[in-house]
Motif scaffolding. Sequence first.
Motif, PDB file in Angstrom:
ATOM      1  N   HIS A 376       0.852  -1.187   0.000  1.00 57.70           N
ATOM      2  CA  HIS A 376       0.000   0.000   0.000  1.00 57.70           C
ATOM      3  C   HIS A 376       0.890   1.240   0.000  1.00 57.70           C
ATOM      4  CE1 HIS A 376      -3.663  -2.371   0.870  1.00 57.70           C
ATOM      5  NE2 HIS A 376      -2.785  -3.169   1.461  1.00 57.70           N
ATOM      6  N   PRO A 377       1.008   1.936  -1.131  1.00 59.59           N
ATOM      7  CA  PRO A 377       1.919   3.086  -1.239  1.00 59.59           C
ATOM      8  C   PRO A 377       1.458   4.252  -0.369  1.00 59.59           C
ATOM      9  CG  PRO A 377       0.512   2.932  -3.169  1.00 59.59           C
ATOM     10  CD  PRO A 377       0.262   1.690  -2.368  1.00 59.59           C
ATOM     11  N   SER A 378       2.357   5.177  -0.146  1.00 61.17           N
ATOM     12  CA  SER A 378       2.078   6.303   0.741  1.00 61.17           C
ATOM     13  C   SER A 378       0.916   7.159   0.256  1.00 61.17           C
ATOM     14  CB  SER A 378       3.324   7.170   0.905  1.00 61.17           C
ATOM     15  OG  SER A 378       3.767   7.661  -0.349  1.00 61.17           O
ATOM     16  N   GLY A 379       0.628   7.140  -1.017  1.00 57.70           N
ATOM     17  CA  GLY A 379      -0.482   7.936  -1.535  1.00 57.70           C
ATOM     18  C   GLY A 379      -1.840   7.303  -1.321  1.00 57.70           C
ATOM     19  N   ALA A 380      -1.883   6.021  -0.942  1.00 56.16           N
ATOM     20  CA  ALA A 380      -3.157   5.327  -0.733  1.00 56.16           C
ATOM     21  C   ALA A 380      -3.639   5.539   0.689  1.00 56.16           C
ATOM     22  CB  ALA A 380      -2.999   3.838  -1.014  1.00 56.16           C
ATOM     23  N   SER A 381      -4.943   5.569   0.864  1.00 52.41           N
ATOM     24  CA  SER A 381      -5.485   5.752   2.208  1.00 52.41           C
ATOM     25  C   SER A 381      -5.107   4.589   3.118  1.00 52.41           C
ATOM     26  CB  SER A 381      -7.000   5.911   2.156  1.00 52.41           C
ATOM     27  OG  SER A 381      -7.597   4.758   1.594  1.00 52.41           O
ATOM     28  N   THR A 382      -4.995   3.369   2.566  1.00 56.56           N
ATOM     29  CA  THR A 382      -4.663   2.210   3.383  1.00 56.56           C
ATOM     30  C   THR A 382      -3.198   2.178   3.802  1.00 56.56           C
ATOM     31  OG1 THR A 382      -4.512   1.004   1.288  1.00 56.56           O
ATOM     32  CG2 THR A 382      -6.504   0.714   2.599  1.00 56.56           C
ATOM     33  N   HIS A 383      -2.400   3.141   3.350  1.00 54.30           N
ATOM     34  CA  HIS A 383      -1.053   3.314   3.904  1.00 54.30           C
ATOM     35  C   HIS A 383      -1.148   3.761   5.361  1.00 54.30           C
ATOM     36  CE1 HIS A 383       3.204   4.501   4.089  1.00 54.30           C
ATOM     37  NE2 HIS A 383       2.797   5.640   4.618  1.00 54.30           N
ATOM     38  N   HIS A 384      -2.287   4.309   5.727  1.00 51.93           N
ATOM     39  CA  HIS A 384      -2.491   4.861   7.061  1.00 51.93           C
ATOM     40  C   HIS A 384      -3.431   3.951   7.853  1.00 51.93           C
ATOM     41  CE1 HIS A 384      -0.580   8.502   5.546  1.00 51.93           C
ATOM     42  NE2 HIS A 384      -1.362   8.380   4.484  1.00 51.93           N
ATOM     43  N   PRO A 385      -3.239   3.821   9.147  1.00 48.82           N
ATOM     44  CA  PRO A 385      -3.994   2.837   9.933  1.00 48.82           C
ATOM     45  C   PRO A 385      -5.371   3.324  10.356  1.00 48.82           C
ATOM     46  CG  PRO A 385      -2.455   3.979  11.351  1.00 48.82           C
ATOM     47  CD  PRO A 385      -2.206   4.503   9.958  1.00 48.82           C
ATOM     48  N   LYS A 386      -6.197   2.359  10.660  1.00 48.36           N
ATOM     49  CA  LYS A 386      -7.474   2.632  11.306  1.00 48.36           C
ATOM     50  C   LYS A 386      -7.289   2.617  12.824  1.00 48.36           C
ATOM     51  CE  LYS A 386     -10.680   0.640   7.903  1.00 48.36           C
ATOM     52  NZ  LYS A 386     -11.591  -0.483   7.633  1.00 48.36           N
ATOM     53  N   ILE A 387      -7.949   3.546  13.499  1.00 47.56           N
ATOM     54  CA  ILE A 387      -8.103   3.485  14.944  1.00 47.56           C
ATOM     55  C   ILE A 387      -9.535   3.024  15.171  1.00 47.56           C
ATOM     56  CG2 ILE A 387      -7.989   4.719  17.127  1.00 47.56           C
ATOM     57  CD1 ILE A 387      -5.323   4.562  15.636  1.00 47.56           C
ATOM     58  N   GLU A 388      -9.693   1.852  15.729  1.00 42.57           N
ATOM     59  CA  GLU A 388     -11.016   1.221  15.781  1.00 42.57           C
ATOM     60  C   GLU A 388     -11.355   0.777  17.196  1.00 42.57           C
ATOM     61  OE1 GLU A 388     -13.286  -2.488  13.524  1.00 42.57           O
ATOM     62  OE2 GLU A 388     -11.838  -1.237  12.465  1.00 42.57           O
ATOM     63  N   VAL A 389     -12.622   0.904  17.541  1.00 38.64           N
ATOM     64  CA  VAL A 389     -13.159   0.398  18.796  1.00 38.64           C
ATOM     65  C   VAL A 389     -14.160  -0.695  18.462  1.00 38.64           C
ATOM     66  CG1 VAL A 389     -14.563   0.912  20.812  1.00 38.64           C
ATOM     67  CG2 VAL A 389     -12.819   2.525  20.087  1.00 38.64           C
TER      68      VAL A 389
END
Length: 670
Positions: A376-389
């Motif tokens: 998942h490249p840096s330009g994709a949203s999935t490069h960044h994590p979810k904070i989930e409850v």
Amino acid sequence: MTREDRDDLEEAADEAFDLLDAGRPVDGADDEIETAIEQDEMPTAGGDDADGGVELEYDEERQVDDDARSACRFCQTEFGTVVAERRHHSEDRCDEGSPMFRPDGRPLIDPQVHELRANFLFEPKDEDLHPSQDGLAPYFAVVSQWDRCLQDETGQDDVGTLEAADDIWMLNHEENKISYRDEEAKIKTRPSDSGDSYNEYVIGVVACDEVRERKVTFQFRPSLPNAKHCETGDRIKSMPEDLPLGIRVEAQSSNVEIDEVLEVLRTLMDELDIDTRYFKDECIHDHSRIWGLGLYARIQRELSEERFVDKNGVMDRLAQFTSIRRGRGEYKWDNEEIIGHRHAVAMNETSLEKLYGDHNVGKLLKSYLPKQPEKHPSGASTHHPKIEVQFNTSHSDYLDGNAVPYESNDEFDYQDLKSELDEYLLFALNAAGLPLHADPSVYVPDEYWDADERAHDVPIHSDPTEELREAEEDLTRAQLAREDLSPTDRAVVKALADGGQMHYEQIVEETETSSSSVYRAIEKWGSLVDKVGRGTYDLADDVVRNKIEDVFAALEDVTEWVENGIDAIVDGNDEIADDSPLAKWARRHGAILQENYDEFDVELTGHHSKRELRHVLRSGLEAARNTGSSVAARFIDSSFTYRLNGDRRAGQYPFTTSGGAVLILGTAMA
């Protein structure tokens, strides 16, 4: 112990225990929580940026004037202490700095439903049935229409696409979500029905978008009273005995709201020529339950690494804080492929109530990236994590591990659950020091989440872990500085701090005293020492242990050093008495004071973070002011020695003045 010392100790205890909620006992508190940390993630595209707003973050250094401290400016509730003010929540409205601040409709970041797991029970109405039908009619309708869902040799089906919940859907053949299960269907058929058991049917649908991670899988089973096992003939005890005739629909979905799940179900039934009246809202039975729900927000990866998964991040703080208190929880992490790949902290209701308010269910807080983050490249949203409850019965004691009612006028139900998860997610983001408005530099939109705001009334809680830890440490310092302690008393608690859990005979040998002296010492220490077994004792928790180790590392005898320091400034000075606020402060914090012309030389024992040091200095100046104006002036000009983050610093002058304001380590006090 003098009356004044006892009052001082009780004051410290009152403030500490006002913050520390003992919680309720939990059966099976030693059981581990099974917290499967899902790795599924969607490859998503970016979205539009959202406008910014005003951050809601509790300022620990904010000073409150005397009027605001004495009474709530909205409901006029009077406060006896600053702690009481901080804990106060006015239904009219709280001060924005309050941990229980209600934004009263103010726009806040709006989390997205990720996963949902529900068991719906539909009981058809008599008026919707033909004379020859009974409540199993919707189940038999699924059976009769099943062949239309089977995949033929060309990989096609007769359903095609359907439109529901603002999307186009199709049957989910790619993930083998179209099947029936006879080997798992163990419900014995009625004499009037054919076969030995009822089959279970699975029909999955997926939205026709580029990502294809918006999907629902339905599993259809019959509902009938007193259901029996097809092989043993025994009643199936996992099913309520009083079930009505109807159809049970288990729904597992991702990125779909619960009302959308029902809309997709009804549209699918319509495409199969099954009467949708069987599945209307009025047919949803009280036995319908929610057994899984997750809400998320996506944030920048570097912020997650720094604020959530790093040392002393939110995950670390919550795990350390709750693990030494009554309750049940678990901390898991996976950094094998990449730092911050998956981190999760699960806590049951008892542990969560140490943080704020009441919790009806346990929760899992996690930060996670996809299965193969390098793809998942840096330009994709999935490069960044979810904070989930997440809510799941595996880490919740609600109703002995049962699920939450879908809808109820009297009980905690789905809407209450969603609000509670929303509140906890906002708490976690706030504890990480992140803004709670849609800041595009913080939050990352994806295919299914717009990173947008909505006006909703939810309490915003600040992170209490440091404040509660300070309260415990203050109480421990006050205990250690008591005048009625003998060398044996201190030797006993030092042995427990050094050696951990010990039998009283080991303590006798370690302290070179008698068993009667050890027992007297244990009784005198009260709440700081717990009996953990037959004749076996230990300190109350790691907070107490660490603080005792700090104090004894700096002092051979706390009371002797502290009292000598106080005597040095009391002699020849009528303004400073042994029972003065400054003397009490010195005893509480183990401060050594020596008079030096028109100032003091003050040595603070123990180790401090910058925040802890500022807290001690601020309370010292307040004590000096309450002792006398000239004492306060000398205190501000004093030279201090202390340990800051492990480094001993001598000859420091932490107090400065600017325009009439007093600064502590560069931060304004009053």
